[in-house]
Design a protein around this motif. Structure first.
Motif, PDB file in Angstrom:
ATOM      1  N   ALA C 111       0.823  -1.213   0.000  1.00  0.00           N
ATOM      2  CA  ALA C 111       0.000   0.000   0.000  1.00  0.00           C
ATOM      3  C   ALA C 111       0.856   1.261   0.000  1.00  0.00           C
ATOM      4  O   ALA C 111       0.343   2.367  -0.032  1.00  0.00           O
ATOM      5  CB  ALA C 111      -0.945   0.003   1.193  1.00  0.00           C
ATOM      6  N   VAL C 112       2.170   1.079   0.065  1.00  0.00           N
ATOM      7  CA  VAL C 112       3.077   2.224  -0.035  1.00  0.00           C
ATOM      8  C   VAL C 112       3.716   2.206  -1.418  1.00  0.00           C
ATOM      9  O   VAL C 112       4.336   1.211  -1.808  1.00  0.00           O
ATOM     10  CB  VAL C 112       4.169   2.164   1.057  1.00  0.00           C
ATOM     11  CG1 VAL C 112       5.219   3.256   0.810  1.00  0.00           C
ATOM     12  CG2 VAL C 112       3.540   2.301   2.435  1.00  0.00           C
ATOM     13  N   ALA C 113       3.536   3.287  -2.153  1.00  0.00           N
ATOM     14  CA  ALA C 113       4.121   3.384  -3.490  1.00  0.00           C
ATOM     15  C   ALA C 113       5.079   4.575  -3.529  1.00  0.00           C
ATOM     16  O   ALA C 113       4.978   5.488  -2.712  1.00  0.00           O
ATOM     17  CB  ALA C 113       3.028   3.560  -4.542  1.00  0.00           C
ATOM     18  N   SER C 135       7.701  -3.435  -0.452  1.00  0.00           N
ATOM     19  CA  SER C 135       6.709  -3.037  -1.459  1.00  0.00           C
ATOM     20  C   SER C 135       7.274  -3.153  -2.870  1.00  0.00           C
ATOM     21  O   SER C 135       8.380  -2.694  -3.138  1.00  0.00           O
ATOM     22  CB  SER C 135       6.259  -1.592  -1.224  1.00  0.00           C
ATOM     23  OG  SER C 135       5.478  -1.174  -2.332  1.00  0.00           O
ATOM     24  N   PRO C 136       6.488  -3.727  -3.784  1.00  0.00           N
ATOM     25  CA  PRO C 136       6.922  -3.824  -5.188  1.00  0.00           C
ATOM     26  C   PRO C 136       6.472  -2.615  -5.999  1.00  0.00           C
ATOM     27  O   PRO C 136       6.656  -2.604  -7.205  1.00  0.00           O
ATOM     28  CB  PRO C 136       6.187  -5.073  -5.666  1.00  0.00           C
ATOM     29  CG  PRO C 136       4.885  -5.024  -4.912  1.00  0.00           C
ATOM     30  CD  PRO C 136       5.181  -4.398  -3.564  1.00  0.00           C
ATOM     31  N   ASN C 137       5.892  -1.637  -5.331  1.00  0.00           N
ATOM     32  CA  ASN C 137       5.210  -0.590  -6.094  1.00  0.00           C
ATOM     33  C   ASN C 137       5.994   0.721  -6.235  1.00  0.00           C
ATOM     34  O   ASN C 137       5.460   1.802  -6.058  1.00  0.00           O
ATOM     35  CB  ASN C 137       3.818  -0.340  -5.517  1.00  0.00           C
ATOM     36  CG  ASN C 137       2.886  -1.490  -5.876  1.00  0.00           C
ATOM     37  OD1 ASN C 137       3.041  -2.099  -6.937  1.00  0.00           O
ATOM     38  ND2 ASN C 137       1.962  -1.799  -4.981  1.00  0.00           N
ATOM     39  N   GLY C 138       7.242   0.570  -6.560  1.00  0.00           N
ATOM     40  CA  GLY C 138       7.997   1.758  -6.973  1.00  0.00           C
ATOM     41  C   GLY C 138       7.785   1.934  -8.460  1.00  0.00           C
ATOM     42  O   GLY C 138       7.635   0.964  -9.199  1.00  0.00           O
ATOM     43  N   PHE C 139       7.734   3.172  -8.908  1.00  0.00           N
ATOM     44  CA  PHE C 139       7.606   3.390 -10.366  1.00  0.00           C
ATOM     45  C   PHE C 139       8.185   4.732 -10.760  1.00  0.00           C
ATOM     46  O   PHE C 139       8.462   5.579  -9.908  1.00  0.00           O
ATOM     47  CB  PHE C 139       6.136   3.289 -10.814  1.00  0.00           C
ATOM     48  CG  PHE C 139       5.235   4.328 -10.212  1.00  0.00           C
ATOM     49  CD1 PHE C 139       5.063   5.563 -10.834  1.00  0.00           C
ATOM     50  CD2 PHE C 139       4.526   4.069  -9.039  1.00  0.00           C
ATOM     51  CE1 PHE C 139       4.217   6.519 -10.286  1.00  0.00           C
ATOM     52  CE2 PHE C 139       3.676   5.023  -8.493  1.00  0.00           C
ATOM     53  CZ  PHE C 139       3.525   6.257  -9.111  1.00  0.00           C
ATOM     54  N   HIS C 140       8.395   4.880 -12.052  1.00  0.00           N
ATOM     55  CA  HIS C 140       8.908   6.122 -12.650  1.00  0.00           C
ATOM     56  C   HIS C 140       8.085   6.410 -13.895  1.00  0.00           C
ATOM     57  O   HIS C 140       7.428   5.522 -14.406  1.00  0.00           O
ATOM     58  CB  HIS C 140      10.350   5.956 -13.137  1.00  0.00           C
ATOM     59  CG  HIS C 140      11.353   5.923 -12.053  1.00  0.00           C
ATOM     60  ND1 HIS C 140      11.719   4.775 -11.429  1.00  0.00           N
ATOM     61  CD2 HIS C 140      12.097   6.907 -11.515  1.00  0.00           C
ATOM     62  CE1 HIS C 140      12.646   5.062 -10.525  1.00  0.00           C
ATOM     63  NE2 HIS C 140      12.900   6.339 -10.559  1.00  0.00           N
ATOM     64  N   ASN C 141       8.272   7.612 -14.430  1.00  0.00           N
ATOM     65  CA  ASN C 141       7.724   7.798 -15.775  1.00  0.00           C
ATOM     66  C   ASN C 141       8.738   7.353 -16.824  1.00  0.00           C
ATOM     67  O   ASN C 141       8.649   7.691 -17.989  1.00  0.00           O
ATOM     68  CB  ASN C 141       7.240   9.222 -16.024  1.00  0.00           C
ATOM     69  CG  ASN C 141       8.179  10.224 -15.427  1.00  0.00           C
ATOM     70  OD1 ASN C 141       9.370   9.955 -15.335  1.00  0.00           O
ATOM     71  ND2 ASN C 141       7.668  11.355 -15.031  1.00  0.00           N
ATOM     72  N   SER C 142       9.682   6.561 -16.389  1.00  0.00           N
ATOM     73  CA  SER C 142      10.681   6.019 -17.307  1.00  0.00           C
ATOM     74  C   SER C 142      10.052   5.072 -18.334  1.00  0.00           C
ATOM     75  O   SER C 142      10.693   4.696 -19.295  1.00  0.00           O
ATOM     76  CB  SER C 142      11.740   5.278 -16.520  1.00  0.00           C
ATOM     77  OG  SER C 142      11.118   4.310 -15.711  1.00  0.00           O
ATOM     78  N   HIS C 143       8.796   4.700 -18.113  1.00  0.00           N
ATOM     79  CA  HIS C 143       8.098   3.964 -19.165  1.00  0.00           C
ATOM     80  C   HIS C 143       8.111   4.768 -20.452  1.00  0.00           C
ATOM     81  O   HIS C 143       8.073   4.222 -21.542  1.00  0.00           O
ATOM     82  CB  HIS C 143       6.636   3.731 -18.756  1.00  0.00           C
ATOM     83  CG  HIS C 143       6.459   2.572 -17.843  1.00  0.00           C
ATOM     84  ND1 HIS C 143       6.821   2.607 -16.529  1.00  0.00           N
ATOM     85  CD2 HIS C 143       5.940   1.344 -18.071  1.00  0.00           C
ATOM     86  CE1 HIS C 143       6.534   1.440 -15.978  1.00  0.00           C
ATOM     87  NE2 HIS C 143       6.005   0.658 -16.888  1.00  0.00           N
ATOM     88  N   LEU C 144       8.110   6.083 -20.284  1.00  0.00           N
ATOM     89  CA  LEU C 144       8.097   6.968 -21.449  1.00  0.00           C
ATOM     90  C   LEU C 144       9.507   7.223 -21.945  1.00  0.00           C
ATOM     91  O   LEU C 144       9.709   7.989 -22.873  1.00  0.00           O
ATOM     92  CB  LEU C 144       7.479   8.318 -21.061  1.00  0.00           C
ATOM     93  CG  LEU C 144       6.066   8.288 -20.520  1.00  0.00           C
ATOM     94  CD1 LEU C 144       5.671   9.673 -20.034  1.00  0.00           C
ATOM     95  CD2 LEU C 144       5.106   7.813 -21.602  1.00  0.00           C
ATOM     96  N   CYS C 145      10.462   6.664 -21.271  1.00  0.00           N
ATOM     97  CA  CYS C 145      11.817   7.158 -21.428  1.00  0.00           C
ATOM     98  C   CYS C 145      12.829   6.018 -21.414  1.00  0.00           C
ATOM     99  O   CYS C 145      13.424   5.723 -20.386  1.00  0.00           O
ATOM    100  CB  CYS C 145      12.089   8.166 -20.314  1.00  0.00           C
ATOM    101  SG  CYS C 145      13.664   8.990 -20.439  1.00  0.00           S
TER     102      CYS C 145
END
Ligand SMILES: Nc1nc2c(c(=O)[nH]1)N[C@H]1C(S)=C(S)[C@@H](COP(=O)(O)OP(=O)(O)OC[C@H]3O[C@@H](n4cnc5c(=O)[nH]c(N)nc54)[C@H](O)[C@@H]3O)O[C@H]1N2
Ligand SMILES: Nc1nc2c(c(=O)[nH]1)N[C@H]1C(S)=C(S)[C@@H](COP(=O)(O)OP(=O)(O)OC[C@H]3O[C@@H](n4cnc5c(=O)[nH]c(N)nc54)[C@H](O)[C@@H]3O)O[C@H]1N2
Ligand code: SF4
Ligand code: SF4
Ligand code: SF4
Ligand code: SF4
Ligand code: SF4
Ligand SMILES: [Mo]
Lengths: 184, 307, 746
Positions: C111-113, C135-145
């Motif tokens: 529940a922590v991102a 937590s597995p819920n780290g993310f970036h906008n690196s999907h775009l990059c």
């Protein structure tokens, strides 16, 4: 005696304005004062057959500078090495030079009541350094040097490549040279 | 395209106006003295000539960024502005001394040689003061509207018109000793106005047709662009044609009105001419570049000023 | 001019770097008594050789700008009211740790991102924290990059050939890249080599700074890159321009590919790309016949949405069939560094339990850049190279799905979001939804330099140390075999701290003590470079004397290593890895997410084709809008439109216009240019107005000109492989904005 000149290689310039910012920041210029704008010509033509070139401007350090002739206080001066500069103490702010300069290189400072302009970073030159705007150019599109020195890069470029000078027809004899890939 | 311009402002135009008018007045007074002898122009007019130049000089000083340093404008003999400053100073001196001959209580009022010398001084310096704005502006090669010798003629004519008109008005207030001597002045001013009309039309015509595209573009603004209303209705009609007609009528009132309108026309012309200098020969891409810069009133420029 | 005596006594010259984009240009900083008195580009630095861009030049203005956040802030009033209490770091960390622990207890660690942005911070530290936290819920906008590109290419060749050997190259394809505004040091090299005969092909709907210097400019319809890549494959294969020896020796699946692309003729692609068949052929031939050559990664292809993965795939195959891989002058497969400790090795991924990995949001649908694909690829690369790609980038929760989870509690509640080094309202897709999620999430913490719109909505804002206030290791998202290092020039001003310290100290508060042995970032860095064997005592000493580590360039690594890091040990033109993950092993054609052929009714309503973004100088995404020296140069947003199109819409140059898609509308000014095709529209990215009221709901006008209001993150518009969403090739309409509706809400 040296004769300083700047060659701008428009084939390499990408119009990034870094030179503008470097000049402003290092010379501590007021926020609305720009010594060296970079303009964009184009895209000219009709899609998709277009051209574009960026033209960095600054004081041309004219050999025949109308701004110096126009200055009633003799604040505007030219050094033997060609650098045209303003002695701020003497300037009365009459703006005769602003009107006389064909290149828009002179800018009134409303706080001080004087007029300022690019001085080729003469303090740096005197220390053997290059102007800030030249130093900062990632693209190596600005080449500064002594045009009297046959071994200098500026000499080789001015004499080896097809270079032009802006508003040459006015007889100001500018010492900023432009190399284009095509005619503007 | 609108963008911030940093050139000469209205105060310089006002300087040109007063100095030109004053120069014209000195010139007329001096010539009148030589041709007709003493007392043909109003003493008030004679003094006003010098005063007008002085007022012009004040505006010039106010236009400076650092008015307190004004004395420095005398420093560069090669600069037209320096030349103008010296000439204006001498003209003020010559004009005042010459005018003082009209005050009969002064001990030197009958020193004829000095008077003639001063009249000569008025003619020479008056002529220079009347024309030098034209020389100054005409030399600006990168200001397409100004560039060329035409400006000299336009300024000379306008200075003569305004100088003559000012003499007419002065005489209406304080008549000359020999009022008949210059009774032809209204007619002369009317003639000058006629020439002025022709020269302006010619000037624009030459700019538009004969020279570079830049000059043509700058000149077209006077007929079609943002200057056209003020130029055509203000200067050509109300400031030139109308006074021309009025000056041909007999009657002091009508003539005085005509003279006054001619003065307004002269002022308007100088304002328009000075502002037309903003129109530099733009370098490639420069106009668009400058048009997109902030004007100085934008919000972000005012933010984050204090810690 | 400010005159500084640089010879005076007591001056130290620090080898720092600029941190305003991931070029990390070298800077010499002159420091006296802990104060910076001067700085200049480092002439000896290999990246910038003394140059600095606009942003580089404002480092000192950025360093002590009046709007910077200098102390930890705790929200006092309502969320977004802009009332703050200055607290100590200790209090901030205690309270944040307590809150996270409570959320973990009640809702589970997932529940922590955390949200991140452009890679310019030590994100391995964040990953380390998250792995230890569970937590597995780290993310970036690196999907775009780049990240999807990295993974697709690694699936095919066993690593991503991002290092280009430009010096010996004869042709470079800049595919959706504009180095003339975005990676200027690279542009400098291109211009130089072009004058020596390098052929430059630019594939870009706009006539950019770079296109203006190109030999061939292919102004394709935005979003149609896949059709172009497939047609290039067709041309090269069917005109016999392949490197057959290379294919024979190193590739599998050529026959399948040959058969597969038969249908994709230039004539087929022409109406899709709006290029002529001749233009398409000319480009393909130029690339294939001027060998060795390079295809440089450009961010545009990562942002196509649904066709993105397939487009990357097709583009990757072009290198393989022309043999433009790992030979002199081509794109090099260097692999990760065997010599220094990589980012991945700092992340402690092994600490994240299997059942937590399985909960990663989006990993059920988008398998390549999440745990399923990442584990498979990490396994292959570890076997071959001994190391895996950085997980913090290549293995991420699907960002739009996390924002949706915050709003919908599906698949489970996400209660806390820690934001570091990103301004999500501006950079992630569908800004209105992002903004709603930020307003909605229970607990929001932001680490930033400024009070961004996100920071304004936060419960805590932490002041972060900037460019000259921290050391830096630059190693291409932790995946290059070289590294460049830089020093801290001065200790952080005020109470700023580095991101590393934030994650470490938070970790310490949550009982991760034993895993954070390094007191300072320099210590951590030293441990990473120690294996290089330079025998330095400290990290600073390494920077001082060596500054960078470039291993000797080795070509044809695959020859000596016996193949490639794929299941077959060959370059898999027919990809078994993709197939295994349930994707097509060959690049299938997928049309642009919104287009006039498949969505004629939509095209009726929104007749223009839109591409959003493309970097402009002097800004970096949403950054630097507060720096007047930069803002002065471009103080308003400009969109680009062809004069013919504008004329039909009665739009003149400089008019404010609305640009509208199904999802919303924004305002920018019109720049009429022949550098864009009639019917195509480009909008600048990053815009907000920090000078305005920053309180909610105004939030610095963060939606008004923000191009991401227009983009799409709908599941059906996302790339099935990676989940990257759609910024390019959308349909829009444009109309004049009048003064009366200027202030109106979107
Ligand atoms: N429509 C559209 N959207 C795009 C793109 C596009 O082309 N079109 N481009 C995409 C791409 S390529 C990218 S990389 C993203 C960029 O997206 P972001 O990374 O969100 O972009 P920035 O605006 O640079 O935001 C960075 C924020 O982090 C802060 N910051 C900078 N450095 C640090 C640091 O070291 N530590 C901390 N804690 N904070 C820091 C800055 O002050 C700023 O507020 O946007 C993507 N979004
Ligand atoms: N000045 C500046 N420099 C930056 C950044 C910045 O924000 N500003 N950001 C940094 C970051 S994080 C990154 S990732 C890099 C990115 O740098 P680049 O890879 O150069 O990416 P962009 O500039 O986003 O876009 C490149 C080009 O893609 C074009 N394009 C748009 N749509 C399409 C399309 O559908 N197909 C194709 N083929 N091209 C298309 C755009 O017109 C644009 O010119 O730049 C970095 N450098
Ligand atoms: S810094 Fe160099 S490349 Fe950039 S605008 Fe100036 S001259 Fe051109
Ligand atoms: S460019 Fe202008 S300011 Fe510079 S020397 Fe020439 S006339 Fe004078
Ligand atoms: S403004 Fe100053 S420098 Fe320029 S002409 Fe007048 S006195 Fe000389
Ligand atoms: S030479 Fe110096 S003063 Fe002149 S434009 Fe360049 S940086 Fe500015
Ligand atoms: S922002 Fe400019 S100076 Fe700074 S690292 Fe990037 S390219 Fe270099
Ligand atoms: Mo990026």
């Amino acid at each position: 005696m040296a004769r300083y000149a700047l060659v701008i290689d428009s084939r390499r310039c990408i119009g990034c304005h870094s030179c503008t910012v470097a000049c402003r920041v290092h010379n501590d210029l007021p926020i609305d004062m720009i010594y060296n704008p970079v303009t964009t010509v184009g895209p000219t033509g009709v899609f998709p057959n277009v051209h574009m070139v960026h033209i960095p401007l600054l004081c041309m350090h004219c050999a025949n500078p109308p701004c110096v002739d126009a200055c009633p206080s003799a604040a505007s001066q030219q050094r033997p090495d060609g650098i045209v500069w303003v002695d701020e103490k003497k300037c009365v702010g009459c703006k005769a030079c602003v009107m006389a300069c064909p290149y828009g290189a002179r800018i009134p400072n409303h706080e001080k009541g004087t007029v300022q302009k690019c001085d080729f970073c003469k303090e740096r030159i005197d220390e053997g350094l290059r102007p800030h705007c030249v130093e900062t150019c990632h693209q190596k599109a600005r080449i500064f040097g002594d045009l009297d020195d046959e071994n200098s890069e500026v000499y080789k470029l001015v004499h080896g490549e097809h270079s032009i000078r802006l508003l040459k027809e006015l007889g100001t004899d500018p010492y900023v040279f432009y190399i284009y890939g095509w005619e503007v | 395209m609108k963008h911030k311009e940093e050139g000469w402002g209205w105060m310089l135009a006002v300087d040109f106006f007063f100095a030109g008018m004053g120069g014209g007045m000195l010139l007329i007074a001096g010539i009148a003295d030589f041709l007709l002898g003493e007392g043909n122009t109003s003493v008030l007019g004679n003094f006003l000539g010098a005063f007008c130049i002085a007022i012009g000089a004040c505006f010039l000083i106010l236009e400076l960024g650092r008015p307190l340093q004004a004395w420095r404008v005398f420093m560069n003999p090669r600069a037209i502005l320096t030349f103008g400053a010296w000439t204006m100073t001498i003209a003020i001196g010559a004009g005042l001394i010459y005018a003082s001959f009209g005050l009969k209580m002064l001990p030197w009022s009958d020193w004829v040689i000095l008077r003639k010398l001063m009249a000569l001084g008025c003619i020479v310096t008056g002529l220079i003061v009347a024309t030098y704005p034209g020389v100054l502006l005409g030399r600006h090669k990168s200001r397409p509207f100004w560039n060329g010798p035409g400006m000299i003629v336009l300024f000379l004519f306008s200075s003569l018109v305004t100088g003559g008109a000012a003499h007419i008005l002065s005489a209406a207030i304080l008549p000359a000793y020999y009022p008949g001597g210059l009774s032809g002045l209204p007619l002369m001013v009317a003639l000058l106005l006629g020439f002025q009309l022709i020269f302006w039309v010619g000037y624009l015509w030459v700019k538009i047709s004969g020279t570079t595209e830049r000059e043509a573009k700058a000149a077209r603004k006077w007929l079609k662009g943002n200057f056209s209303g003020k130029f055509i209705y203000g200067f050509l009609l109300i400031g030139t044609l109308l006074p021309l007609v009025l000056l041909l009528f007999p009657g002091t009132g009508v003539i005085a009105l005509g003279a006054f309108l001619a003065l307004l026309g002269g002022l308007l012309m100088r304002l328009l001419v000075v502002y037309s200098g903003e129109d530099r020969t733009w370098l490639p891409g420069e106009e668009c570049y400058r048009a997109r810069l902030p004007l100085g009133t934008e919000e972000f420029l005012k933010a984050w000023n204090t810690k | 001019m400010k005159k500084v005596d640089l010879e005076q006594e007591g001056i130290e010259i620090k080898k720092a770097c600029c941190y305003f984009c991931h070029q990390n240009c070298g800077v010499l900083v002159y420091v006296k008594d802990g104060k910076i008195i001067h700085f200049e580009g480092d002439p000896d630095h290999p990246t910038n050789t003394g140059g600095l861009c606009c942003r580089g030049n404002v480092n000192l203005i950025h360093l002590d700008h009046p709007a910077r956040v200098n102390y930890p802030l705790k929200r006092k009033g309502e969320r977004g009211a802009g009332e703050w209490e200055r607290i100590s770091w200790d209090q901030a960390l205690d309270e944040i740790a307590a809150k996270l622990a409570a959320i973990r207890d009640q809702f589970g660690s997932e529940a922590v991102a955390t949200a991140g942005g452009t890679q310019r911070t030590d994100d391995w530290a964040r990953r380390r924290f998250m792995n230890l936290f569970g937590s597995p819920n780290g993310f970036h906008n690196s999907h775009l990059c780049w990240i999807p590109t990295f993974m697709v290419e690694t699936a095919i060749y066993g690593w991503c050939p991002f290092e280009i050997d430009l010096g010996l190259s004869r042709c470079i394809v800049l595919w959706g890249q504009n180095p003339g505004a975005s990676t200027m040091p690279e542009m400098s090299a291109i211009s130089l080599l072009k004058s020596q005969g390098l052929k430059v092909i630019v594939i870009d709907p706009r006539y950019t700074e770079t296109a203006a210097k190109a030999d061939l400019w292919l102004p394709l319809r935005p979003g149609s890159d896949l059709a172009l890549a497939l047609a290039w494959l067709h041309v090269i294969i069917y005109e016999g321009l392949c490197d057959y020896t290379f294919i024979e020796e190193n590739c599998v699946g050529f026959d399948e590919l040959t058969l597969h692309v038969e249908q994709y003729t230039p004539e087929w692609a022409a109406p899709l790309t709006w290029l002529t068949p001749d233009q398409i052929r000319e480009g393909a031939r130029m690339y294939a016949m001027n060998r060795p050559g390079n295809i440089q990664w450009g961010v545009a292809v990562d942002q196509l949405g649904k066709p993105a993965g397939s487009a990357m795939h097709a583009r990757a195959l072009l290198r393989a069939i022309t043999g433009n891989l790992d030979c002199p002058g081509a794109d090099l497969l260097t692999g990760p560094s065997p010599d220094f400790i990589t980012d991945e090795e700092m992340e402690l991924n092994e600490y994240l339990p299997e059942e937590q990995r399985a909960k990663q949001i989006g990993s059920d649908r988008y398998k390549l850049v999440t745990w399923p694909g990442y584990s498979r690829i990490a396994e292959l690369t570890k076997k071959y190279w001994g190391k895996a790609p950085t997980a913090e980038w290549m293995c991420e929760a699907h960002p739009p799905s996390v924002f949706k989870a915050i709003l919908s509690q599906e698949p489970y509640p996400v209660k806390a979001l820690l934001v570091s080094a990103t301004n999500p309202v501006n950079s992630y897709g569908e800004s209105k939804q992002v903004l709603e999620a930020l307003r909605t999430v229970d607990f929001l913490v932001t680490c930033d330099y400024w009070l961004t719109p996100t920071a304004m909505l936060s419960d805590y804002v932490l002041p972060i140390a900037g460019s000259f206030e921290r050391p830096t290791i630059t190693s291409t998202y932790g995946c290059s075999d070289f590294l460049l290092t830089s020093q801290r020039a001065i200790q952080p001003m005020y109470e700023r701290r580095t991101d590393f310290e934030f994650w470490r100290d938070l970790g310490l508060k949550l009982g991760q003590g034993e895993h954070w042995p390094w007191e300072t970032l320099e210590d951590a860095y030293l441990s990473r470079i120690e294996p290089l064997g330079y025998g330095v005592e400290s990290y600073d000493e390494f920077v001082e004397y060596y500054r960078y580590h470039f291993p000797e360039r080795e070509y044809y690594k695959y020859k000596e290593k016996g193949g490639f890091a794929t299941p077959s040990g060959k370059i898999e033109l027919y990809s078994s890895t993709l197939k295994e993950l349930g994707y097509s092993p060959l690049p299938e054609y997928i049309p642009p997410v919104e287009n006039e052929i498949d969505n004629p009714e939509l095209a009726e309503e929104y007749p223009l084709v839109l591409t959003t973004g493309g970097g402009v100088m002097p800004f970096h995404h949403s950054e630097h809008f507060q720096i007047k020296e930069l803002r002065f140069l471009r103080h308003e947003p400009y969109m680009e439109i062809n004069p013919a199109t504008a004329a039909k819409l009665s739009i003149e140059d400089g008019d404010w216009v609305w640009i509208e898609t199904k999802r919303g509308r924004i305002k920018q000014k019109a720049n009429l240019t022949e550098g864009i095709r009639p019917g195509v529209v480009y909008t600048q990215r990053g815009w907000w107005y920090p000078e305005r009221d920053m309180r909610d709901p105004e939030l610095g006008g963060c939606l008004e000109s923000n191009t991401n209001v227009l983009t799409s993150v709908a599941d059906e518009d996302c790339d099935p492989l990676s989940g990257t969403w759609a910024n390019k090739g959308l349909l829009c309409r444009v109309y004049k904005a009048y003064d009366s509706d200027r202030k109106e809400d979107n």
